[in-house]
Design an enzyme around this catalytic site. Structure first.
Site, PDB file in Angstrom:
ATOM      1  N   HIS A 266       0.843  -1.199   0.000  1.00 21.13           N
ATOM      2  CA  HIS A 266       0.000   0.000   0.000  1.00 21.13           C
ATOM      3  C   HIS A 266       0.879   1.250   0.000  1.00 21.13           C
ATOM      4  O   HIS A 266       1.173   1.820  -1.044  1.00 21.13           O
ATOM      5  CB  HIS A 266      -0.930  -0.070   1.224  1.00 21.13           C
ATOM      6  CG  HIS A 266      -2.042   0.930   1.233  1.00 21.13           C
ATOM      7  ND1 HIS A 266      -2.249   1.848   0.239  1.00 21.13           N
ATOM      8  CD2 HIS A 266      -3.031   1.161   2.148  1.00 21.13           C
ATOM      9  CE1 HIS A 266      -3.310   2.586   0.531  1.00 21.13           C
ATOM     10  NE2 HIS A 266      -3.796   2.185   1.689  1.00 21.13           N
ATOM     11  N   HIS A 307       0.188   0.031 -12.328  1.00 20.92           N
ATOM     12  CA  HIS A 307      -0.789   0.368 -11.283  1.00 20.92           C
ATOM     13  C   HIS A 307      -1.982  -0.561 -11.399  1.00 20.92           C
ATOM     14  O   HIS A 307      -2.416  -0.880 -12.494  1.00 20.92           O
ATOM     15  CB  HIS A 307      -1.245   1.832 -11.415  1.00 20.92           C
ATOM     16  CG  HIS A 307      -1.905   2.345 -10.174  1.00 20.92           C
ATOM     17  ND1 HIS A 307      -3.214   2.100  -9.877  1.00 20.92           N
ATOM     18  CD2 HIS A 307      -1.405   3.075  -9.140  1.00 20.92           C
ATOM     19  CE1 HIS A 307      -3.508   2.663  -8.705  1.00 20.92           C
ATOM     20  NE2 HIS A 307      -2.434   3.259  -8.238  1.00 20.92           N
ATOM     21  N   ASP A 365       4.363   6.866  -7.272  1.00 23.28           N
ATOM     22  CA  ASP A 365       5.412   6.537  -6.300  1.00 23.28           C
ATOM     23  C   ASP A 365       6.805   6.686  -6.882  1.00 23.28           C
ATOM     24  O   ASP A 365       7.758   6.959  -6.162  1.00 23.28           O
ATOM     25  CB  ASP A 365       5.237   5.095  -5.812  1.00 23.28           C
ATOM     26  CG  ASP A 365       4.009   4.961  -4.958  1.00 23.28           C
ATOM     27  OD1 ASP A 365       3.857   5.777  -4.051  1.00 23.28           O
ATOM     28  OD2 ASP A 365       3.198   4.065  -5.217  1.00 23.28           O
TER      29      ASP A 365
HETATM   30  N1  ACO Z   1       7.816  -4.521 -13.847  1.00 20.28           N
HETATM   31  C1  ACO Z   1       7.826  -5.475 -14.794  1.00 20.28           C
HETATM   32  N2  ACO Z   1       6.727  -6.119 -15.246  1.00 20.28           N
HETATM   33  C2  ACO Z   1       5.561  -5.782 -14.677  1.00 20.28           C
HETATM   34  C3  ACO Z   1       5.463  -4.798 -13.689  1.00 20.28           C
HETATM   35  C4  ACO Z   1       6.652  -4.148 -13.276  1.00 20.28           C
HETATM   36  N3  ACO Z   1       6.629  -3.198 -12.336  1.00 20.28           N
HETATM   37  N4  ACO Z   1       4.179  -4.657 -13.302  1.00 20.28           N
HETATM   38  C5  ACO Z   1       3.481  -5.526 -14.038  1.00 20.28           C
HETATM   39  N5  ACO Z   1       4.304  -6.220 -14.881  1.00 20.28           N
HETATM   40  C6  ACO Z   1       3.902  -7.212 -15.884  1.00 20.28           C
HETATM   41  C7  ACO Z   1       3.508  -8.526 -15.263  1.00 20.28           C
HETATM   42  O1  ACO Z   1       4.593  -9.420 -15.171  1.00 20.28           O
HETATM   43  C8  ACO Z   1       2.448  -9.002 -16.235  1.00 20.28           C
HETATM   44  O2  ACO Z   1       3.134  -9.492 -17.382  1.00 20.28           O
HETATM   45  P1  ACO Z   1       2.466 -10.698 -18.263  1.00 20.28           P
HETATM   46  O3  ACO Z   1       1.154 -10.136 -18.767  1.00 20.28           O
HETATM   47  O4  ACO Z   1       3.450 -10.949 -19.339  1.00 20.28           O
HETATM   48  O5  ACO Z   1       2.258 -11.820 -17.294  1.00 20.28           O
HETATM   49  C9  ACO Z   1       1.737  -7.717 -16.657  1.00 20.28           C
HETATM   50  O6  ACO Z   1       2.712  -6.684 -16.497  1.00 20.28           O
HETATM   51  C10 ACO Z   1       0.507  -7.400 -15.833  1.00 20.28           C
HETATM   52  O7  ACO Z   1       0.864  -7.441 -14.466  1.00 20.28           O
HETATM   53  P2  ACO Z   1      -0.155  -7.692 -13.280  1.00 20.28           P
HETATM   54  O8  ACO Z   1       0.615  -8.199 -12.106  1.00 20.28           O
HETATM   55  O9  ACO Z   1      -1.313  -8.506 -13.756  1.00 20.28           O
HETATM   56  O10 ACO Z   1      -0.676  -6.234 -13.013  1.00 20.28           O
HETATM   57  P3  ACO Z   1      -1.442  -5.811 -11.721  1.00 20.28           P
HETATM   58  O11 ACO Z   1      -2.431  -4.793 -12.109  1.00 20.28           O
HETATM   59  O12 ACO Z   1      -1.956  -6.972 -10.966  1.00 20.28           O
HETATM   60  O13 ACO Z   1      -0.285  -5.151 -10.816  1.00 20.28           O
HETATM   61  C11 ACO Z   1       1.080  -3.610  -9.705  1.00 20.28           C
HETATM   62  C12 ACO Z   1      -0.141  -3.811 -10.603  1.00 20.28           C
HETATM   63  C13 ACO Z   1       0.946  -4.461  -8.424  1.00 20.28           C
HETATM   64  C14 ACO Z   1       1.146  -2.154  -9.288  1.00 20.28           C
HETATM   65  C15 ACO Z   1       2.326  -4.027 -10.493  1.00 20.28           C
HETATM   66  O14 ACO Z   1       2.408  -3.272 -11.684  1.00 20.28           O
HETATM   67  C16 ACO Z   1       3.610  -3.895  -9.689  1.00 20.28           C
HETATM   68  O15 ACO Z   1       3.974  -4.824  -8.954  1.00 20.28           O
HETATM   69  N6  ACO Z   1       4.335  -2.719  -9.807  1.00 20.28           N
HETATM   70  C17 ACO Z   1       5.536  -2.489  -9.066  1.00 20.28           C
HETATM   71  C18 ACO Z   1       5.226  -2.059  -7.636  1.00 20.28           C
HETATM   72  C19 ACO Z   1       4.681  -0.657  -7.556  1.00 20.28           C
HETATM   73  O16 ACO Z   1       5.216   0.295  -8.118  1.00 20.28           O
HETATM   74  N7  ACO Z   1       3.591  -0.508  -6.772  1.00 20.28           N
HETATM   75  C20 ACO Z   1       2.963   0.789  -6.541  1.00 20.28           C
HETATM   76  C21 ACO Z   1       1.684   0.926  -7.254  1.00 20.28           C
HETATM   77  S1  ACO Z   1       1.106   2.580  -7.162  1.00 20.28           S
HETATM   78  C22 ACO Z   1       0.380   2.790  -5.704  1.00 20.28           C
HETATM   79  O17 ACO Z   1       0.087   1.886  -4.982  1.00 20.28           O
HETATM   80  C23 ACO Z   1       0.028   4.202  -5.238  1.00 20.28           C
END
Ligand code: ACO
Length: 426
Positions: A266, A307, A365
């Site tokens: 979060h 996101h 972020d």
């Molecule tokens: N780096 C590399 N690949 C990524 C990333 C990333 N940061 N985020 C998503 N992907 C890829 C996944 O591997 C997946 O690939 P695929 O389709 O080939 O399997 C695809 O993108 C979709 O990813 P999901 O996990 O389904 O996306 P989801 O919406 O569930 O996740 C999240 C979103 C959790 C924010 C994710 O992008 C992540 O972990 N980001 C990094 C952490 C981060 O910055 N969090 C802060 C969010 S902002 C906030 O909370 C205010």
């Protein structure tokens, strides 16, 4: 209410169950499943992915379109034309303040910035290396010990006073956490300063030396607070509502929100961005980390990209990017290796097919982590800054709930444990 009805047919039942469909002013229609219990069923939705837990008129998000509205006003317009305290008033009251209302509100917040002298004693009990969020959870909850005079949550004036006290005192407590960690004396708030100038003053000045706060950094701080002010029913806000639904006091509710925000899923993401930049260490290693982020067999992800809700762009990140440029310029640190790595990562992510295809844009972020680092705020304080910014949102949701008829929040479960059995005879 719309006249639409959803019909639920369950195997074996003769008649379908009619479920009313509710329409909001924006967003998808909502199926009201409240009547299902009487028919002997619960709904199952772990993580509340499909559940509206309440009715609210504060904030609207359309992740697909990159829309974030507070009381109907787009976040980019608020960031450009408003300021944090005005946005607090808007969230709390539903309308922008008139000139006199704004003055009265600002004066009230200024009036309440100091904390009771005995709060200073609490800090002495915390180890110097305690995580500042551990201290925040404790001291914010402890504020309720000082305000017995105004803890009647059914009294609108008491609720207003608690809201003002929290918005005013949380920056003071946040800065005290930092000063405690570095062993410097606490700085008393300066009520002749703006909200964010005062925060930077309490963070960075000492009794021996009082530097003037840079207006660019004060503005950046104000915008960071404003961009975090509310985000509808996220985990910490839902925690505040759930705690508040028991009738507990507002300081205890906000403390529970701070506890929920603390988790890395979060509020901890901008701290993770900084840790990643330190881990990359050198521009020559960027390609290696990008390759790891793309590798399905490697759990590593680029922190600060992607996101859960905003799938095209995060409207807050757009504003934050501009502020980030201004801050790095003002401080003349563009050539610092850490910021060069950040810039290269941003460029690659915006141009690389993998990131474009998956709509993995730098999120709020990513930029807030860089700005806070440039200002000199240690990464352990990042979530504290987030909690400071989110306080008006938490309080507004709590107040909205308490001002209307509400029920104690009490989810049900799909039980998968043992059926009844007898205690073994000895
Ligand atoms: N780096 C590399 N690949 C990524 C990333 C990333 N940061 N985020 C998503 N992907 C890829 C996944 O591997 C997946 O690939 P695929 O389709 O080939 O399997 C695809 O993108 C979709 O990813 P999901 O996990 O389904 O996306 P989801 O919406 O569930 O996740 C999240 C979103 C959790 C924010 C994710 O992008 C992540 O972990 N980001 C990094 C952490 C981060 O910055 N969090 C802060 C969010 S902002 C906030 O909370 C205010």
């Amino acid at each position: 209410m719309s006249n639409k009805v959803a019909k639920l047919t369950l195997d074996g039942s003769a008649e379908p169950i009619d479920l009313p469909v509710l329409s909001g002013t924006l967003g998808p229609d909502v199926v009201d499943v409240g009547g299902l219990t009487a028919k002997g069923y619960f709904t199952y939705d772990p993580g509340f992915m499909s559940t509206a837990a309440c009715e609210s008129a504060i904030t609207y998000i359309d992740g697909g379109k990159g829309v974030l509205l507070h009381r109907g006003y787009p976040i980019d317009q608020l960031a450009e034309h408003s300021d944090f305290l005005e946005t607090c008033f808007l969230l709390l009251n539903g309308e922008l303040p008139s000139t006199s209302e704004k003055e009265e509100f600002t004066n009230s917040i200024r009036y309440h910035t100091m904390v009771h002298e005995q709060v200073y004693e609490f800090f002495k009990g915390f180890p110097r290396d305690a995580h500042p969020m551990a201290i925040m959870v404790g001291v914010v909850g402890a504020l309720s010990a000082f305000y017995h005079d105004a803890l009647d949550i059914t009294n609108a004036e008491h609720r207003k006073l608690a809201a003002h006290r929290l918005i005013a005192k949380i920056p003071t407590l946040a800065a005290m956490c930092y000063k405690h960690s570095i062993g410097q004396p606490f700085m008393y708030p300066r009520n002749d300063f703006s909200y964010s100038e005062n925060f930077l003053h309490m963070m960075f000045n000492t009794p021996c030396e009082e530097a003037k706060v840079s207006p660019i950094l004060a503005k950046a701080m104000d915008v960071i607070f404003l961009l975090h002010a509310d985000h509808e029913q996220n985990a910490s806000t839902s925690t505040v509502r759930l705690a508040g639904s028991t009738g507990t006091n507002p300081y205890a509710c906000i403390s529970s929100g701070i506890a929920a925000l603390w988790g890395p899923a979060h509020g901890g993401a901008n701290e993770a961005v900084l840790n990643m930049l330190y881990e990359i260490e050198d521009e020559s290693r960027i390609e290696e980390f990008i390759a790891r982020a793309k590798d399905k067999n490697d759990p590593f992800r680029l922190m600060g990209f992607g996101h859960r809700v905003y799938k095209n762009f995060d409207p807050r990140a757009k504003v934050m990017r501009k502020i980030c440029d201004e801050v790095l310029d003002d401080l003349g640190v563009e050539n610092d290796p850490l910021f060069r790595i950040a810039r290269r990562l941003e460029k690659i992510a915006l141009e690389d097919e993998y990131f474009i295809e998956r709509k993995l844009y730098p999120n709020v972020d990513f930029y807030s982590g860089i700005i806070l680092q440039a200002i000199g705020i240690p990464s352990s304080m990042f979530t504290v800054i987030f909690s400071l910014g989110r306080t008006p949102g938490w309080i507004s949701h709590w107040n909205e709930m308490i001002s209307q008829p509400y029920k104690i929040g009490r989810p049900r479960q799909l039980y998968k444990g043992s059926t009844q059995r007898d205690y073994p005879k000895k």
